[in-house]
Write a protein that holds these residues in place. Sequence first.
Motif, short mmCIF file in Angstrom:
data_model
loop_
_atom_site.label_atom_id
_atom_site.label_comp_id
_atom_site.label_asym_id
_atom_site.label_seq_id
_atom_site.Cartn_x
_atom_site.Cartn_y
_atom_site.Cartn_z
N SER A 164 0.84 -1.20 0.00
CA SER A 164 0.00 0.00 0.00
C SER A 164 0.87 1.26 0.00
O SER A 164 1.91 1.31 0.67
N LYS A 165 0.46 2.27 -0.77
CA LYS A 165 1.22 3.51 -0.85
C LYS A 165 1.01 4.40 0.37
O LYS A 165 1.67 5.42 0.53
N PHE A 166 0.09 4.01 1.24
CA PHE A 166 -0.14 4.72 2.49
C PHE A 166 0.32 3.83 3.63
O PHE A 166 0.09 2.61 3.59
N PRO A 167 1.00 4.35 4.65
CA PRO A 167 1.52 3.51 5.74
C PRO A 167 0.41 2.92 6.59
O PRO A 167 -0.05 3.53 7.56
N THR A 168 -0.03 1.73 6.25
CA THR A 168 -1.09 1.04 6.97
C THR A 168 -0.92 -0.46 6.82
O THR A 168 -0.23 -0.93 5.90
N VAL A 169 -1.52 -1.22 7.73
CA VAL A 169 -1.48 -2.68 7.63
C VAL A 169 -2.83 -3.25 7.23
O VAL A 169 -2.95 -4.46 7.00
N TYR A 220 10.59 17.53 8.44
CA TYR A 220 10.43 16.88 7.13
C TYR A 220 9.27 15.88 7.15
O TYR A 220 8.45 15.85 6.23
N ILE A 221 9.20 15.07 8.22
CA ILE A 221 8.12 14.09 8.31
C ILE A 221 6.78 14.78 8.44
O ILE A 221 5.78 14.37 7.83
N ALA A 222 6.72 15.87 9.24
CA ALA A 222 5.47 16.61 9.37
C ALA A 222 5.03 17.19 8.03
O ALA A 222 3.83 17.22 7.72
N THR A 223 5.98 17.64 7.24
CA THR A 223 5.66 18.16 5.91
C THR A 223 5.13 17.05 5.01
O THR A 223 4.18 17.25 4.25
N LYS A 224 5.75 15.87 5.10
CA LYS A 224 5.30 14.75 4.29
C LYS A 224 3.90 14.29 4.67
O LYS A 224 3.15 13.80 3.83
N VAL A 225 3.53 14.46 5.95
CA VAL A 225 2.19 14.10 6.38
C VAL A 225 1.15 14.94 5.64
O VAL A 225 0.08 14.45 5.24
N ARG A 226 1.48 16.21 5.42
CA ARG A 226 0.55 17.10 4.71
C ARG A 226 0.56 16.89 3.20
O ARG A 226 -0.46 17.04 2.55
N THR A 227 1.73 16.55 2.66
CA THR A 227 1.85 16.46 1.20
C THR A 227 1.71 15.04 0.66
O THR A 227 1.55 14.85 -0.54
#
Length: 252
Positions: free
Chosen positions: A23-28, A208-215
């Motif tokens: 999955s392209k989104f971090p989930t199980v 950087y991670i916080a930015t990736k959460v939004r983008t």
Amino acid sequence: MVLFFAYLFLPLLVMAAATFNTSKFPTVTPWLGTTLDWFSALWADSAMWQALRLSILISLGVIAISLPVGTAAALFLNSLQDRSRSLFYAVMVSPLLTPGVAIGIATLVLWRQVGVGGGTALIILAQSSFISAYVMLMVAARMQRFDRTLEDAAVDLGASRIVVFRRILLPYLKPSLLAATCIAFLQSFENYNTTLFVRGTETPLTVYIATKVRTGLTPAVNALGLVLIAATVLAAVAYELARRRQSSASRA
């Protein structure tokens, strides 16, 4: 105990498992298949590695400032015996009670008055202003069990204060200093609230991670977390093995 450790480690296990989901989104859930491609994506993400290097550099700078400042504060506090001890203690721990946002804004406003803008140096100064208090608390707790007569005996035998500090006090404080170094590194590495206001154009890993959460967050971040966890576990095991080897050698 089972519930405690489940609460502690279950999120880490879920995060690690999401690294291997296609999955392209971090989930199980849902599990779309098993893959190792996110490690390749992590390796190719040069911006993330640059942010990681910057966070490590900032953490080392914070340690370089917080360790001597916090140790000096603890030694000064331990030398006080009257009512001023409580006053100075309250002043020294007050940064821990101050919101990180307030520390970040105050640091930025203060240093802009002398022409210093946001950046790596200001991040280190802002974080050190409250991380030094952690060091102070750990060293002060260790000093509570220190036998002051050892210092007096060394001075009576002709040792200078510098020699007493280097040969008696510093070895005694070594466990606390090592623990304080680890705490300072982790507190700096994971800090976001204070860093956000003083970073200028720099981008540490948390930002950087916080930015990736939004983008658009991908499991490449999970892969980085898994690598950091593995490195931490290996370092802890290596330290424990070295400690046991040294202990066995000393008994022999």
